[in-house]
Design an enzyme around this catalytic site. Structure first.
Site, PDB file in Angstrom:
ATOM      1  N   ARG A  88       0.883  -1.319  -0.017  1.00 34.44           N
ATOM      2  CA  ARG A  88       0.188  -0.037   0.109  1.00 34.44           C
ATOM      3  C   ARG A  88       1.047   1.224  -0.031  1.00 34.44           C
ATOM      4  NH1 ARG A  88      -5.256   0.310   3.460  1.00 34.44           N
ATOM      5  NH2 ARG A  88      -5.672   1.719   1.826  1.00 34.44           N
ATOM      6  N   GLN A 187     -15.497   2.326   6.348  1.00 34.53           N
ATOM      7  CA  GLN A 187     -14.917   2.235   7.653  1.00 34.53           C
ATOM      8  C   GLN A 187     -15.406   2.781   8.818  1.00 34.53           C
ATOM      9  OE1 GLN A 187     -13.340   2.908   4.524  1.00 34.53           O
ATOM     10  NE2 GLN A 187     -11.322   2.246   4.462  1.00 34.53           N
ATOM     11  N   ASP A 228      -2.657   9.547   7.079  1.00 33.74           N
ATOM     12  CA  ASP A 228      -1.876   8.555   6.518  1.00 33.74           C
ATOM     13  C   ASP A 228      -0.583   8.860   6.300  1.00 33.74           C
ATOM     14  OD1 ASP A 228      -4.042   6.095   6.150  1.00 33.74           O
ATOM     15  OD2 ASP A 228      -4.839   7.902   5.756  1.00 33.74           O
ATOM     16  N   LYS A 239      -8.224   9.356   4.445  1.00 35.24           N
ATOM     17  CA  LYS A 239      -9.135   8.719   3.604  1.00 35.24           C
ATOM     18  C   LYS A 239      -9.899   9.605   2.579  1.00 35.24           C
ATOM     19  CE  LYS A 239      -9.650   5.215   3.389  1.00 35.24           C
ATOM     20  NZ  LYS A 239      -9.126   4.289   2.369  1.00 35.24           N
TER      21      LYS A 239
HETATM   22  O1  MRU Z   1      -7.453   2.436   3.494  1.00 29.25           O
HETATM   23  P1  MRU Z   1      -7.533   2.597   5.131  1.00 29.25           P
HETATM   24  O2  MRU Z   1      -8.736   1.913   5.830  1.00 29.25           O
HETATM   25  O3  MRU Z   1      -6.015   1.977   5.492  1.00 29.25           O
HETATM   26  O4  MRU Z   1      -7.446   4.200   5.359  1.00 29.25           O
HETATM   27  C1  MRU Z   1      -6.762   4.765   6.109  1.00 29.25           C
HETATM   28  C2  MRU Z   1      -7.411   4.970   7.366  1.00 29.25           C
HETATM   29  O5  MRU Z   1      -7.641   4.253   8.102  1.00 29.25           O
HETATM   30  C3  MRU Z   1      -7.807   6.601   7.355  1.00 29.25           C
HETATM   31  O6  MRU Z   1      -7.542   7.431   6.344  1.00 29.25           O
HETATM   32  C4  MRU Z   1      -7.489   7.189   8.791  1.00 29.25           C
HETATM   33  O7  MRU Z   1      -8.492   8.362   8.933  1.00 29.25           O
HETATM   34  C5  MRU Z   1      -6.022   7.282   8.697  1.00 29.25           C
HETATM   35  S1  MRU Z   1      -5.799   7.345  10.693  1.00 29.25           S
HETATM   36  C6  MRU Z   1      -5.027   5.353  10.557  1.00 29.25           C
END
Ligand code: MRU
Length: 343
Positions: A88, A187, A228, A239
């Site tokens: 990722r 989520q 992230d 996200k």
């Molecule tokens: O794609 P994901 O579920 O791994 O997305 C990342 C996140 O969990 C979010 O963007 C979150 O707000 C970031 S904080 C860990």
């Protein structure tokens, strides 16, 4: 975090068996399952397919995967590093953890294991501190909007955006959380609501396009999201959908906070335009997932056959929309981030 009276971390590693265990987030909230991953390739695949997701949890899992690789075969460590890094691209915690465990592993396998465990422990402790600092910003009975899941499931424990909420609840305040559903993977509806329910925090799930309605009504006092990757100038990848919430919050004069440990700050990336945004499978948008009456999880198509979809997983919120960062070192403004580069 307590589930059915038992404390769980999101992910953990047993060096004596070289097995990584994690809560299977693909099955939540419908089923609580722990999966066991016996080698680094299985752990990497769990990151890729989102059995584990969320920046901190991805980072800890990636660190454990790197340690597993050293235990499996010292000579294959470099190849394993590339394999894990390819899972990722957006969450910087993944690259941070893999690099640190790889460097430790060059010295010795036991060092790799130690480093992986300490990254996971640090993640939990940082999130606990984020809760303490963030709690100071929360008024009694505050209406708080959050997006995606930045709770304990997204980290090793406590969470980032939800950690202040849990701390507020514990200190006797009564926060009320507006939970963005967060399509396409939902989520918010699936994970954040599950966490809040288990912690007895008052909350309601809202459709992704309902936030402006509640802001206009004066129901939302503050927004807290996770991150992230945070560029050196404060631009923040989170996200998809976070950017529009930040813009609307500014319009209504509502403070917009980003909660994240320092491991999410990428001082090597000067600004948001340098952050790689993950594009995911169009089927995440075209289908919705949930259990049927017999409890079997099904995918239901919600778009016309023949139509295709676009699916960027993240967007970048420019620093000018962010009131402050709730970190493990306190509340910091984007203009102050640079001062922490070498601290
Ligand atoms: O794609 P994901 O579920 O791994 O997305 C990342 C996140 O969990 C979010 O963007 C979150 O707000 C970031 S904080 C860990």
């Amino acid at each position: 975090m307590i589930i059915n009276d038992q404390h769980y971390r999101t992910v953990w590693y047993n060096p004596s068996t070289n097995v990584v265990s994690m809560i299977n987030q693909i099955k939540l909230p419908f089923e609580f399952e722990i999966v066991e991953l016996k080698n680094y390739k299985e752990t990497a695949e769990a990151i890729r397919n989102m059995t584990v997701r969320g920046a901190g949890a991805i980072g800890a899992s990636a660190g454990f995967a790197m340690a597993q690789a050293f235990v499996e075969n010292m000579d294959g460590a470099k190849e394993a590093k590339q394999f894990i890094e390819a899972t990722r691209p957006t969450a910087v915690n993944l690259f941070y953890a893999v690099k640190k465990v790889f460097e430790a592993g060059i010295i010795g396998v036991s060092k790799a294991i130690e480093m992986a465990q300490s990254i996971a422990n640090e993640d939990a402790e940082s999130c606990r501190l984020i809760g303490e600092y963030g709690n100071e910003l929360i008024q009694n009975k505050a209406g708080i909007l959050t997006h995606c899941n930045a709770g304990w499931l997204a980290f090793v424990d406590y969470g980032s955006a939800l950690s202040p909420v849990y701390a507020a609840q514990k200190s006797g305040k009564e926060p009320f959380v507006y939970v963005d559903e967060t399509r396409p993977r939902a989520q918010g509806a699936r994970l954040t609501a599950y966490e809040l329910y288990n912690n007895k925090v008052e909350h309601r799930i809202i459709a992704d396009n309902a936030a402006a309605f509640y802001m206009q009504k004066g129901a939302i006092d503050m927004v807290i999201t996770g991150a992230d990757r945070i560029a050196a100038n404060g631009d923040t990848a989170n996200k998809i959908g976070t950017l529009e919430k930040a813009i609307i919050a500014k319009e209504f004069g509502i403070p917009f906070y980003v909660a994240a440990p320092f491991s999410t700050i990428d001082f090597d990336t000067a600004e948001g335009s340098g952050i790689k945004i993950e594009e995911r499978d169009e089927n995440e948008v075209l289908y919705y997932e949930g259990p049927d009456d017999d409890g079997i999880i099904r995918n239901i198509r919600m778009a016309s056959e023949g139509s295709h979809a676009l699916n960027p997983a993240f967007d970048v919120t420019p620093a000018k929309y962010i009131t402050g960062f709730i970190t493990n070192r306190g509340i910091i403004k984007s203009s102050e981030l640079e001062g922490y580069r070498s601290v």
